[in-house]
Design an enzyme around this catalytic site. Structure first.
Site, mmCIF file in Angstrom:
data_model
loop_
_atom_site.group_PDB
_atom_site.id
_atom_site.type_symbol
_atom_site.label_atom_id
_atom_site.label_comp_id
_atom_site.label_asym_id
_atom_site.label_seq_id
_atom_site.Cartn_x
_atom_site.Cartn_y
_atom_site.Cartn_z
ATOM 1 N N HIS A 109 77.428 -18.231 26.327
ATOM 2 C CA HIS A 109 77.939 -17.011 26.954
ATOM 3 C C HIS A 109 78.547 -17.388 28.305
ATOM 4 C CE1 HIS A 109 77.202 -13.598 24.391
ATOM 5 N NE2 HIS A 109 76.051 -14.149 24.028
ATOM 6 N N ASP A 114 77.069 -11.385 27.435
ATOM 7 C CA ASP A 114 75.645 -11.084 27.353
ATOM 8 C C ASP A 114 75.259 -10.036 28.386
ATOM 9 O OD1 ASP A 114 76.276 -12.896 29.369
ATOM 10 O OD2 ASP A 114 74.455 -14.087 29.141
ATOM 11 N N TYR A 306 96.620 -9.741 21.732
ATOM 12 C CA TYR A 306 96.223 -8.454 22.298
ATOM 13 C C TYR A 306 97.395 -7.784 23.025
ATOM 14 C CZ TYR A 306 91.528 -10.418 21.673
ATOM 15 O OH TYR A 306 90.393 -10.982 21.161
ATOM 16 N N GLU A 383 72.251 -11.946 38.572
ATOM 17 C CA GLU A 383 71.791 -10.917 37.643
ATOM 18 C C GLU A 383 71.475 -9.589 38.332
ATOM 19 O OE1 GLU A 383 69.655 -13.313 34.028
ATOM 20 O OE2 GLU A 383 68.583 -13.263 35.938
#
Length: 407
Positions: A109, A114, A306, A383
């Site tokens: 990741h 994640d 895209y 985090e």
């Protein structure tokens, strides 16, 4: 800071510990592509027991979880907002040394998906806790296959955004090269369209000591590269730019053999449908005619990638207001120009007005300018910022449900 935003910052802080644990569990078992069954199972388990309708994608392991709030639950015409989190990883060998580093060889990741999907779970929990106060419907879109697999397009084709058609949509993407907690975006084009280029230049092979008896495609291929760059520099306006990169040239088998064929790969990035169409047509024309001038042929295949990620100005105003309420001094920065990377949330924004924003996750004390970037084997995040990400999701959803954006 007004009461609603304060409420959601508190909710984000309350969810943080569980969201960090979920993010680490997903991080340790990354999955690549459209089918991420272990990740989907972790997300579904984290949502278990919440008042959500789950609808699965038929072509991927993605799903949407629908929360019908006070108005939506009563069947009236309350608004609907979509929040997206992607879940797939990249085919890279992790080198972070984290305790929860990837246990899967050649999968990591490294783009923060994640954390995106874990933050969306936190937002779902926080919004479900205030379900009766919500005057409409929230769609949580958990999507695999963002990294080049067109996962959003497949989920749209599966009809998942038509079950509860959104009035607006929002996605958040982490950035290790922006200060922790800063939200960054812009109105209009945010990210480029992404097309893959495949060229085959054909000549006539033979002995390298007698090139006059051959039609050598190698120098022709080199001339095509130069001509393509000249075309972009001279015929595509800098005010609506294109980026062309030829990234691989393959041909030949030995020092004394002129090959009969050379292949080239590359990418084309643009910021508008008009320039995309003009550049595609020009690349084909230039390659074919340069090859013809030297007695070769050129075959060009363009694999459509895209679309341009196009942010609605009204949605940007909402996100900016929320970010500045959370942190008036360092909460927001307007991106001065688009980036030429791509993002398949563009498929959603082609259907529904909304926006994507970046949130800085550079760890305290680190230098955002020198941190390992996205798609790097040593990329890490702060985090703690995920609490703010949860709050942003929730506050955006509430603002749309209470009258923001649609006119």
């Amino acid at each position: 800071m007004n009461a609603p935003v304060t409420r959601w910052t508190a909710a984000g802080a309350a969810e943080l510990a569980d969201v960090v644990a979920l993010r680490r569990a997903i991080h340790a078992e990354p999955e690549v592509g459209l089918h991420c069954p272990k990740t989907t199972a972790k997300l579904r388990a984290a949502l278990d027991g919440l008042p959500l309708e789950i609808h699965e994608s038929t072509s991927t392991t993605g799903f949407v979880a629908i929360l019908r709030g006070g108005s939506g639950a009563k069947g009236d015409n309350g608004r609907t907002v979509l929040l997206r989190g992607d879940m797939d990883a990249l085919p890279m060998q992790e080198e972070t040394g984290l305790d929860f580093a990837s246990t899967i060889p050649n999968a990591m990741h490294a783009c923060g998906h994640d954390s995106h999907s874990a933050m969306l779970v936190g937002a779902a929990r926080a919004l479900c806790a205030r379900r009766d106060e919500l005057p409409g419907t929230v769609v949580f879109m958990f999507q695999p296959g963002e990294e080049g697999y067109h996962g959003a397009r497949f989920m749209i084709e599966d009809g998942l955004i038509d079950i509860a058609r959104p009035d607006a949509a929002f996605a958040l993407h982490i950035s290790p090269n922006m200060p922790s907690g800063m939200v960054v975006s812009r109105a209009g084009p945010l990210l480029a369209s992404t097309d893959s280029l495949n060229f085959t230049v054909k000549g006539r092979g033979g002995h390298a000591a007698m090139p006059h008896d051959c039609v050598d495609p190698l120098p022709v291929a080199c001339e095509i590269v130069t001509a393509l760059n000249s075309f972009v520099a001279r015929q595509i306006p800098v005010t609506d730019p294109a980026v062309l990169s030829i990234t691989k040239i393959t041909g030949g088998s030995a020092y004394n053999i002129v090959p009969g064929e050379v292949t080239m790969l590359g990418t084309l990035r643009t910021l508008s449908p008009q320039t995309r169409e003009k550049a595609r047509a020009g690349l084909i024309r230039v390659a074919e005619h340069v090859a013809l001038a030297h007695g070769c042929t050129a075959e060009v295949r363009i694999d459509e990638g895209y679309p341009v990620t196009m942010n609605d100005a009204r949605a940007i105003d909402l996100v900016r207001g929320i970010a500045e309420e959370i942190d008036a001094e360092n909460g927001w920065r307007t991106m001065p120009a688009p980036m030429m990377g791509g993002e398949d949330f563009s498929y959603v924004l082609r259907e529904v007005p909304g926006c994507m924003a970046f949130i800085g996750v550079a760890a305290e004390g680190s230098d955002p300018d020198t941190n390992p970037p996205l798609h790097n084997t040593k990329m890490t995040i702060d985090e703690a910022v995920m609490a703010k990400g949860i709050a942003l999701h929730c506050a955006f959803a509430e603002a749309v449900l209470e009258g923001g954006l649609p006119q």
